[in-house]
Scaffold this motif. Structure first.
Motif, PDB file in Angstrom:
ATOM      1  N   GLU A 154       0.827  -1.206   0.000  1.00  0.00           N
ATOM      2  CA  GLU A 154       0.000   0.000   0.000  1.00  0.00           C
ATOM      3  C   GLU A 154       0.860   1.255   0.000  1.00  0.00           C
ATOM      4  OE1 GLU A 154      -3.526   0.819   1.098  1.00  0.00           O
ATOM      5  OE2 GLU A 154      -4.039  -1.008  -0.007  1.00  0.00           O
ATOM      6  N   ASP A 155       1.949   1.186   0.765  1.00  0.00           N
ATOM      7  CA  ASP A 155       2.741   2.394   1.004  1.00  0.00           C
ATOM      8  C   ASP A 155       3.565   2.789  -0.240  1.00  0.00           C
ATOM      9  OD1 ASP A 155       4.056   4.437   2.546  1.00  0.00           O
ATOM     10  OD2 ASP A 155       5.834   3.142   2.389  1.00  0.00           O
ATOM     11  N   PRO A 156       3.333   4.003  -0.779  1.00  0.00           N
ATOM     12  CA  PRO A 156       4.000   4.409  -2.022  1.00  0.00           C
ATOM     13  C   PRO A 156       5.534   4.357  -1.937  1.00  0.00           C
ATOM     14  CG  PRO A 156       2.277   5.978  -1.445  1.00  0.00           C
ATOM     15  CD  PRO A 156       2.384   5.035  -0.306  1.00  0.00           C
ATOM     16  N   GLU A 157       6.077   4.792  -0.800  1.00  0.00           N
ATOM     17  CA  GLU A 157       7.544   4.824  -0.697  1.00  0.00           C
ATOM     18  C   GLU A 157       8.112   3.406  -0.690  1.00  0.00           C
ATOM     19  OE1 GLU A 157       9.140   7.968   1.822  1.00  0.00           O
ATOM     20  OE2 GLU A 157       7.091   8.680   2.075  1.00  0.00           O
TER      21      GLU A 157
ATOM     22  N   THR B 207       7.252  11.626  -4.023  1.00  0.00           N
ATOM     23  CA  THR B 207       6.375  12.196  -5.057  1.00  0.00           C
ATOM     24  C   THR B 207       5.156  11.300  -5.270  1.00  0.00           C
ATOM     25  OG1 THR B 207       8.319  13.125  -6.116  1.00  0.00           O
ATOM     26  CG2 THR B 207       6.322  13.050  -7.448  1.00  0.00           C
ATOM     27  N   LEU B 208       5.387   9.991  -5.274  1.00  0.00           N
ATOM     28  CA  LEU B 208       4.254   9.080  -5.464  1.00  0.00           C
ATOM     29  C   LEU B 208       3.279   9.194  -4.294  1.00  0.00           C
ATOM     30  CD1 LEU B 208       2.963   6.920  -7.264  1.00  0.00           C
ATOM     31  CD2 LEU B 208       4.217   5.180  -5.980  1.00  0.00           C
ATOM     32  N   ALA B 209       3.832   9.367  -3.099  1.00  0.00           N
ATOM     33  CA  ALA B 209       2.962   9.522  -1.925  1.00  0.00           C
ATOM     34  C   ALA B 209       2.108  10.785  -2.077  1.00  0.00           C
ATOM     35  CB  ALA B 209       3.811   9.593  -0.656  1.00  0.00           C
ATOM     36  N   ARG B 210       2.768  11.867  -2.551  1.00  0.00           N
ATOM     37  CA  ARG B 210       2.028  13.129  -2.722  1.00  0.00           C
ATOM     38  C   ARG B 210       0.921  12.962  -3.774  1.00  0.00           C
ATOM     39  NH1 ARG B 210       6.370  16.136  -3.494  1.00  0.00           N
ATOM     40  NH2 ARG B 210       5.964  16.613  -5.672  1.00  0.00           N
ATOM     41  N   LEU B 211       1.293  12.329  -4.866  1.00  0.00           N
ATOM     42  CA  LEU B 211       0.324  12.118  -5.947  1.00  0.00           C
ATOM     43  C   LEU B 211      -0.860  11.297  -5.434  1.00  0.00           C
ATOM     44  CD1 LEU B 211      -0.064  12.572  -9.005  1.00  0.00           C
ATOM     45  CD2 LEU B 211       1.146  10.435  -9.417  1.00  0.00           C
ATOM     46  N   THR B 212      -0.557  10.284  -4.634  1.00  0.00           N
ATOM     47  CA  THR B 212      -1.622   9.421  -4.116  1.00  0.00           C
ATOM     48  C   THR B 212      -2.500  10.179  -3.122  1.00  0.00           C
ATOM     49  OG1 THR B 212      -0.015   7.637  -4.256  1.00  0.00           O
ATOM     50  CG2 THR B 212      -2.046   7.142  -3.083  1.00  0.00           C
ATOM     51  N   ASN B 213      -1.858  10.966  -2.261  1.00  0.00           N
ATOM     52  CA  ASN B 213      -2.625  11.603  -1.183  1.00  0.00           C
ATOM     53  C   ASN B 213      -3.347  12.865  -1.609  1.00  0.00           C
ATOM     54  OD1 ASN B 213      -1.685   9.608   0.486  1.00  0.00           O
ATOM     55  ND2 ASN B 213       0.104  10.793   1.143  1.00  0.00           N
TER      56      ASN B 213
END
Ligand code: CS2
Length: 464
Positions: free
Chosen positions: A415-418, A445-451
């Protein structure tokens, strides 16, 4: 309503407003074999060759091969191998029926025999990026070529093999794959001396033909064609002038023969194809079905322009004399051509094979120079995000990319983007060794995009 006639040779003389062959097709000799008879070949190389045939050099009839499906053969054999190329833009359309295709083969043995025929001097290929990855598989294009070359060595018949796919150094890569398979005694050294693998850069936007295209053509052309091709009016072909045989004088059709194709290939892949992929992945996330919708979204358009300007151009050695800004403007104009709708899902397909050509070289150059590349890193995240299969409005995203299966596998459990980014780097072979600090940034960046969603992720990267 009277039934429309089906396209075939006897219809040609009656057609108006369609360019038809001006030469006697019965007199064509077979001088070429083409592997991969999709829409792109028929709208691109075949049109350059047609100009040569119309000019009176009838030595370059083409035997096509389509080994993966018999669709092309089934449709075209009943039309005397004729089909319509419809070049369209906002101002109108032009129809042409090229006549250079003389046969279509659908099995590997027949293809090997065709390439072995000494009367054939040139083989061209459009096998997509994927076709170069499984080069050492039996039955791959490289395997077929290596077998055919054994026969050509026996008959001492040199050959030129011209790759027409979107890969940097396409000819060189193909040549290396073929040579690696030349196990017969003496074959490898014979091939080195007598077979050329020129590089080439090809460009013409040619989406997969749709049912709507066929219906449209029937109404405007007044005949039915089971396999037309719709493409943009623009076309470009830059070919490395390195042949071991004679060849069609493609210059007559506007092709550019040069000593070094690399600068053209790099510029096309890293500007045009990269932008296409950016619009495809970001566009899919925003729910756009076509590239022209995506390029008309001010946010995406701005993002593409600023990515090219700020992060790609500084690392690109453009071809001498090329006006890069004019080139970029023309790319965006071409993408906006809604008369030739190109599906975001089609461009997105096989990203696992396309991004290493379009994105990774610039990313690596930027990292090596110690320069930030936040937009390119976001592009990689957008690709990962589409593999999760959901657009921002909750609708599903589907496209074909078997090569990305390992990432899809990881996505099922992580689940976790990082953590996902680290796992893709560690557990798959999809990325070359990316530096750890870059992976950390990409994870964030992926976490930001997801959130936060796409607009919030793009905004800080858009300078006014
Ligand atoms: C596109 C290309 O489908 C894709 O990946 O980026 O096929 C593009 O349309 C051609 O390279 C244009 O020449």
């Amino acid at each position: 309503m009277t039934e429309l006639p089906r396209l075939n040779a006897s219809l040609l003389a009656q057609l108006e407003n369609v360019r038809v062959p001006t030469y006697p097709r019965a007199e064509l000799q077979t001088g070429m074999v083409h592997i991969g008879l999709g829409a792109f070949h028929r709208a691109h190389q075949a049109i350059y060759t047609e100009r040569v045939l119309n000019g009176g050099d009838l030595r370059w009839g083409t035997v096509g091969a389509s080994l993966r499906t018999t669709n092309a053969r089934d449709a075209l054999a009943t039309q005397d191998y004729l089909y319509t190329v419809c070049a369209r833009d906002q101002d109108g359309f032009e129809l042409q029926i090229p006549g250079g295709l003389v046969n279509i083969l659908a099995d590997a043995d027949a293809l090997i025999a065709a390439i072995a025929d000494p009367q054939v001097r040139v083989v061209t290929l459009t096998i997509t990026e994927k076709g170069y990855q499984d080069a050492d598989r039996a039955g791959s294009a490289a395997g077929i070529l290596a077998l055919a070359l054994t026969h050509r060595m026996e008959s001492r018949a040199p050959l030129s093999i011209l790759s027409c796919d979107n890969l940097t150094g396409n000819g060189r890569i193909l040549g290396e794959s073929v040579l690696a398979l030349c196990a017969a005694p003496g074959l490898a050294s014979w091939v080195k001396d007598h077979v050329a693998f020129p590089n080439s850069m090809v460009d013409r936007i040619t989406p997969q033909t749709t049912a709507a295209d066929r219906t449209w053509l029937n109404t405007v052309a007044g005949y039915t064609d089971a396999s037309p091709v719709v493409c943009e009016t623009f076309s470009q072909w830059v070919i490395e002038d390195d042949f071991r045989t004679d060849r069609p004088e493609w210059e007559a059709g506007g092709a550019l023969l040069v000593k070094d194709v690399a600068p053209y290939e790099r510029a096309k892949l890293r500007l045009l194809n990269l932008s296409h992929s950016l619009l495809a992945y970001l566009g899919l996330l925003k729910g756009y079905e076509t590239i022209h919708e995506a390029v008309n979204d001010a946010e995406l358009r701005g993002f593409v322009l600023q990515t090219l300007d700020g992060e790609v151009m500084p690392h690109l050695e453009a071809p001498a004399g090329m006006d890069v800004n004019a080139y970029i403007a023309s790319i965006l104009r071409r993408f906006g051509n809604d008369a030739v709708p190109y599906r975001t899902a089609q461009v997105a397909s096989d990203g696992s094979h396309k991004l290493p050509q379009r994105l990774f070289p610039t990313l690596k150059a930027a990292w090596a120079a110690g320069e930030p590349a936040p937009r390119l890193e976001l592009a990689l995240c957008a690709w990962l995000q589409t593999l999760k299969g959901k657009a921002e409005d909750g609708s599903s995203i589907t496209y074909d990319d078997p090569g990305a299966e390992p990432v899809r596998g990881l996505l099922r459990t992580l689940e976790d983007p990082e953590a996902l980014v680290q796992a893709v780097a560690r557990e798959t072979t999809l990325w070359p060794a990316f530096p750890q600090d870059a992976l950390l940034r990409i994870g964030k960046t992926l976490a930001r995009l997801t959130n936060t969603g796409i607009s919030a992720a793009l905004t800080p990267l858009l300078t006014r």
